[in-house]
Design a protein around this motif. Structure first.
Motif, PDB file in Angstrom:
ATOM      1  N   GLN A 109      54.788  33.496 -15.315  1.00 37.64           N
ATOM      2  CA  GLN A 109      54.272  34.164 -13.980  1.00 37.64           C
ATOM      3  C   GLN A 109      53.256  35.078 -13.225  1.00 37.64           C
ATOM      4  O   GLN A 109      52.583  34.948 -12.683  1.00 37.64           O
ATOM      5  N   PHE A 110      53.285  35.664 -13.657  1.00 39.82           N
ATOM      6  CA  PHE A 110      52.613  37.290 -13.365  1.00 39.82           C
ATOM      7  C   PHE A 110      51.509  37.291 -14.020  1.00 39.82           C
ATOM      8  O   PHE A 110      50.679  37.618 -15.330  1.00 39.82           O
ATOM      9  N   LYS A 113      50.951  42.507 -13.723  1.00 40.17           N
ATOM     10  CA  LYS A 113      52.128  43.134 -13.574  1.00 40.17           C
ATOM     11  C   LYS A 113      51.855  44.337 -13.536  1.00 40.17           C
ATOM     12  O   LYS A 113      51.668  44.593 -14.626  1.00 40.17           O
ATOM     13  N   SER A 170      60.457  40.110  -7.407  1.00 42.54           N
ATOM     14  CA  SER A 170      59.205  38.923  -8.052  1.00 42.54           C
ATOM     15  C   SER A 170      59.726  38.728  -9.283  1.00 42.54           C
ATOM     16  O   SER A 170      59.201  37.418  -9.219  1.00 42.54           O
ATOM     17  N   ALA A 174      59.837  34.161 -10.339  1.00 43.34           N
ATOM     18  CA  ALA A 174      59.157  33.902 -11.342  1.00 43.34           C
ATOM     19  C   ALA A 174      60.480  32.862 -11.930  1.00 43.34           C
ATOM     20  O   ALA A 174      59.650  32.410 -12.556  1.00 43.34           O
ATOM     21  N   CYS A 182      54.267  28.645  -9.004  1.00 38.51           N
ATOM     22  CA  CYS A 182      54.808  30.073  -7.866  1.00 38.51           C
ATOM     23  C   CYS A 182      53.924  31.399  -8.936  1.00 38.51           C
ATOM     24  O   CYS A 182      55.076  32.273  -9.409  1.00 38.51           O
ATOM     25  N   ILE A 184      52.291  35.050  -9.768  1.00 41.42           N
ATOM     26  CA  ILE A 184      52.918  35.995  -8.920  1.00 41.42           C
ATOM     27  C   ILE A 184      51.903  37.397  -8.871  1.00 41.42           C
ATOM     28  O   ILE A 184      51.498  37.536 -10.157  1.00 41.42           O
ATOM     29  N   CYS A 185      51.470  38.313  -8.083  1.00 32.96           N
ATOM     30  CA  CYS A 185      50.512  39.195  -8.848  1.00 32.96           C
ATOM     31  C   CYS A 185      51.682  40.308  -8.049  1.00 32.96           C
ATOM     32  O   CYS A 185      51.429  40.734  -6.585  1.00 32.96           O
ATOM     33  N   VAL A 219      52.205  34.746  -4.332  1.00 29.61           N
ATOM     34  CA  VAL A 219      53.100  35.705  -3.844  1.00 29.61           C
ATOM     35  C   VAL A 219      52.243  37.093  -4.325  1.00 29.61           C
ATOM     36  O   VAL A 219      52.030  37.273  -5.709  1.00 29.61           O
ATOM     37  N   THR A 253      53.810  37.873   1.141  1.00 31.14           N
ATOM     38  CA  THR A 253      53.523  39.782   0.913  1.00 31.14           C
ATOM     39  C   THR A 253      54.346  40.524   1.162  1.00 31.14           C
ATOM     40  O   THR A 253      54.829  40.737   2.189  1.00 31.14           O
TER      41      THR A 253
END
Length: 301
Positions: A109-110, A113, A170, A174, A182, A184-185, A219, A253
């Motif tokens: 998901q990341f 990271k 986060s 995940a 979804c 994520i960064c 996200v 955010t």
């Protein structure tokens, strides 16, 4: 000759004792017995194949009280024994541990990271229940429930737990969405904003792709905001673009920073003209965050 025979008999006796112990362990494990019976085995088949089944029994006993991936002390850590029974044949094979598969899935998901792998085991329950963190948690829970929510701006001194808290949220997100819907960064502002600035000079297409990613990923966590190198391009073409786009699209955010928003405005006011854009950036963040959450300083005592 007699001595050799004597030793051989002792080995046979030891093997018999060991097999009996394996059988006892099997019958003392209701979960394993039920699984094997559901496969179609009767007690006789189980006992005849106890050497193939025993690793499975041992894994069932150990893994039902899983200590976590990092604390796994099994000889065959991160894999488990699986027993199959088909056409009268019992087979044993090793398959990946389900917890490892979950870990791999949520890590995917990341898309970016920028935090230590050691934090991947953090859970929301590890976060202390301070008044400030509780307020941030309530906002996070509203996001999960699809209620009205705000961006989060976590500030405080070095060691106050801002980044750790943001990582915990986060990671929790995940784990909740293991279907990959979804992404994520979690970006370090100093590293990623300078990287974007350099890409703009060298690989404009890649610059546009990464800027688009940070602007539209569902996200985004901007960690250590305010410590990045600052110039007009980074402020106007990177920071403002990311923040304004995410505001318009209402995308979650989270900021962590050693600086208050008032200080961010001063830091980004590189020129008189730039001060206007700095004020606009801070105004947008304030509008989306509602208020800053100060986690205080590192508590030594």
């Amino acid at each position: 000759m007699v001595e050799k025979l004597k030793v051989k008999n002792m080995n046979v006796q030891s093997d018999d004792v060991l097999i009996e112990q394996m059988k006892e362990a099997l019958h003392a494990c209701p979960s394993a017995m039920k699984f094997l019976r559901d496969q179609g085995m009767n007690d006789e088949v189980m006992e005849q194949n106890i050497t193939k089944i025993y690793d499975f029994v041992r894994d069932v006993n150990y893994c039902r009280k899983c200590p976590g991936i990092k604390q796994c002390k099994k000889d065959n850590a991160y894999v488990i024994s699986k027993v199959t029974y088909s056409y009268g044949v019992v087979e044993n094979q090793l398959i990946p541990c389900p917890e490892i598969l979950k870990r791999v899935t949520f890590e995917r998901q990341f898309l970016v990271k920028d935090f230590s792998d050691e934090w991947l085991d953090v859970v929301m329950g590890d976060i202390d229940k301070s008044k400030e963190k509780t307020a941030a948690m309530e906002n996070y829970m509203k996001y999960l429930r699809n209620e009205e929510y705000h961006w989060l701006y976590l500030t405080g001194g070095i060691g106050s737990g801002k980044s750790y808290f943001a990582a915990a949220m986060s990671i929790d997100l995940a784990k909740r969405d293991l279907k990959g819907k979804c992404p994520i960064c979690f970006i370090n502002a100093s590293k990623r904003f300078l990287e974007l600035s350099d890409l703009n000079k060298q690989k404009s297409d890649e610059f546009k792709k990464k800027l688009e990613l940070y602007s539209t990923v569902p996200v985004l966590v901007i960690d250590d905001f305010g410590h990045e190198f600052k110039n007009d391009f980074i402020r106007d073409a990177i920071v403002n673009e990311i923040i304004s786009t995410r505001c318009n699209k209402k995308l979650l955010t989270i900021f962590t920073s050693n600086f208050s928003l008032d200080e961010i405005e001063v830091l980004y006011s590189t020129t008189n003209a730039g001060a206007i854009m700095a004020k606009q950036i801070v105004r947008t963040i304030r509008a989306m965050c509602k208020n800053e959450i100060n986690l205080g300083d590192l508590k030594i005592y």
